[in-house]
Write a protein that holds these residues in place. Structure first.
Motif, short mmCIF file in Angstrom:
data_model
loop_
_atom_site.label_atom_id
_atom_site.label_comp_id
_atom_site.label_asym_id
_atom_site.label_seq_id
_atom_site.Cartn_x
_atom_site.Cartn_y
_atom_site.Cartn_z
N GLY A 13 0.81 -1.22 0.00
CA GLY A 13 0.00 0.00 0.00
C GLY A 13 0.84 1.26 0.00
N ASP A 31 -6.56 2.82 7.11
CA ASP A 31 -5.73 1.76 7.67
C ASP A 31 -5.94 1.73 9.18
N THR A 35 -0.88 -3.90 11.12
CA THR A 35 0.47 -4.28 10.66
C THR A 35 1.12 -3.13 9.89
N GLY A 36 0.33 -2.16 9.48
CA GLY A 36 0.87 -1.01 8.75
C GLY A 36 1.65 -0.09 9.67
N SER A 52 -11.11 0.99 10.57
CA SER A 52 -11.13 -0.40 10.07
C SER A 52 -12.12 -0.58 8.92
N ALA A 74 -6.06 -6.20 4.91
CA ALA A 74 -6.38 -7.60 5.17
C ALA A 74 -5.56 -8.11 6.34
N SER A 114 -6.13 -10.32 -4.05
CA SER A 114 -6.22 -11.73 -3.67
C SER A 114 -4.79 -12.28 -3.63
N SER A 115 -4.67 -13.58 -3.63
CA SER A 115 -3.34 -14.15 -3.38
C SER A 115 -3.17 -15.48 -4.11
N TYR A 139 -6.89 -18.13 5.55
CA TYR A 139 -6.44 -16.98 4.74
C TYR A 139 -6.80 -17.19 3.27
N PHE A 166 -1.90 -11.82 -6.16
CA PHE A 166 -0.48 -11.50 -6.04
C PHE A 166 0.33 -12.76 -5.75
N ASN A 168 4.71 -13.72 -5.22
CA ASN A 168 5.67 -13.31 -4.18
C ASN A 168 6.19 -11.89 -4.42
N VAL A 169 5.54 -10.94 -3.77
CA VAL A 169 5.92 -9.53 -3.91
C VAL A 169 7.07 -9.26 -2.94
N GLN A 174 9.77 -4.21 3.43
CA GLN A 174 9.21 -5.50 3.82
C GLN A 174 10.16 -6.08 4.87
N TYR A 180 4.00 -11.57 5.04
CA TYR A 180 4.40 -12.31 3.86
C TYR A 180 5.87 -12.48 3.80
#
Ligand code: NAD
Length: 303
Positions: A13, A31, A35-36, A52, A74, A114-115, A139, A166, A168-169, A174, A180
């Motif tokens: 993001g 947000d 986790t952000g 939220s 998410a 999505s993933s 998940y 997505f 493996n970004v 990170q 992730y």
């Protein structure tokens, strides 16, 4: 143009926010900072709403006047989803429903994250068109539901949506402990701090790595061009890089020998994961070919 980025303070993001503001687009972030990180947004001219996606009043308010929504918020951690499946459902599924419903008022274009996790298949090879979805975790199930809602809102309400899976970004911002935080940040941090690279299994397992800057460009192009798809699209290059190859590339970047330490394979680890990049390239013909060396160099430099 005004874009709402849910989960805008997170890894993907925050890169998207930078990309959009760099193109002169107004950005609003929603947000809850679970986790952000605030510091991911430092120096960016974005409006930030702390709240939220599970709160319909807030979602309706922040979506009211936007042209597009990139919905990234998410519970993005598989272990966390196994620990808290109901919370994962609330955030990932009900949160998406709230976003889609709110988007109907301004008829905003909605891009939904999505993933590759929807493919499941712990022991074999994942990747369309070879494997149909087979979610194996809360998940993955929540992400499959998310994308299904996005496509059905297109049919039922004419809402322009784009569900993206997505792979493996990776890239700057990170962290090894993040949701992730797969192998790239773990290897990069270990390499930079002189620790051994921890390899679970034989290291021959492969992943389809895609730099976060490429993902941010895809998302920004998608909202600018109002790109839609009736079916989910793999966000992947369709390439396979083994962990051993990744270690070799890092060695080349840092110009020194890196110690590898082999650990037992992790239960449930996917052997080979690669997507089908053809649909993505058809939608985004300007997509640059993957330059893993350069993108890993930028990631290492960030450390
Ligand atoms: P991230 O954890 O860095 O970002 C998620 C963001 O959502 C965080 O800023 C978090 O605070 C926010 N958030 C969580 N719950 C929220 C809520 N209830 N309301 C508002 N905000 C909330 O993760 P990321 O890697 O940037 O992932 C972004 C999206 O991409 C997620 O939907 C994730 O499932 C998906 N994805 C990522 C990858 C990857 O390789 N990074 C791969 C597949 C899918």
């Amino acid at each position: 143009m005004k874009v709402l980025v849910t989960g805008g303070a997170g890894f993907i993001g925050s890169h998207l926010c930078a990309k959009l503001t760099g193109r002169g687009i107004d950005v609003r972030v929603l947000d809850d900072f679970s986790t952000g990180r605030w510091r991911n947004l430092v120096n960016l001219r974005v409006e930030v709403v702390a709240g939220s996606v599970t709160d319909t009043t807030t979602v309706d308010r922040v979506a009211r006047d936007v042209d597009a929504i990139v919905h990234l918020a998410a519970v993005a951690s598989v272990p966390e989803s196994i620990k808290s499946p109901v919370r994962t459902h609330d955030v990932n599924v009900t949160g998406t429903l709230n976003v889609l419903e709110a988007a109907r008022v301004p008829n905003a274009h909605v891009v939904v994250a999505s993933s590759a996790a929807v493919y499941g298949n712990a022991s074999g090879t994942v990747g369309a068109p070879f494997s149909p979805p087979r979610p194996l975790t809360p998940y993955a199930a929540s992400k499959l539901t998310t994308e299904t809602y996005a496509t059905s809102w297109q049919e039922s309400y004419g809402l322009p949506t784009l569900p993206l899976r997505f792979f493996n970004v990776f890239g700057p911002r990170q962290w090894p402990g993040d949701a992730y935080a797969a192998v790239v940040p773990a290897f990069a941090a270990a390499a930079v701090f002189g620790q051994p690279l921890l390899i679970h299994g034989d290291g021959v397992q492969t992943r389809d790595f895609i730099p976060v800057d490429t993902v941010a460009s895809i998302l920004a192009d998608a909202v600018e061009d109002r790109v839609t798809s009736p079916a989910p699209i793999d966000v992947a290059h369709g390439t396979r890089t083994s962990l051993l190859e990744l270690a070799d590339i890092l060695e080349g970047i840092l110009q020194r020998r890196l110690r590898r330490e082999f650990l037992p394979a992790r239960a449930g680890d996917i052997r080979h994961s690669s997507g089908d990049g053809s649909a993505l390239r058809a939608l985004f013909p300007g997509l640059p070919p993957v330059d893993l060396h350069a993108a890993l160099g930028e990631t290492v430099a960030w450390w």
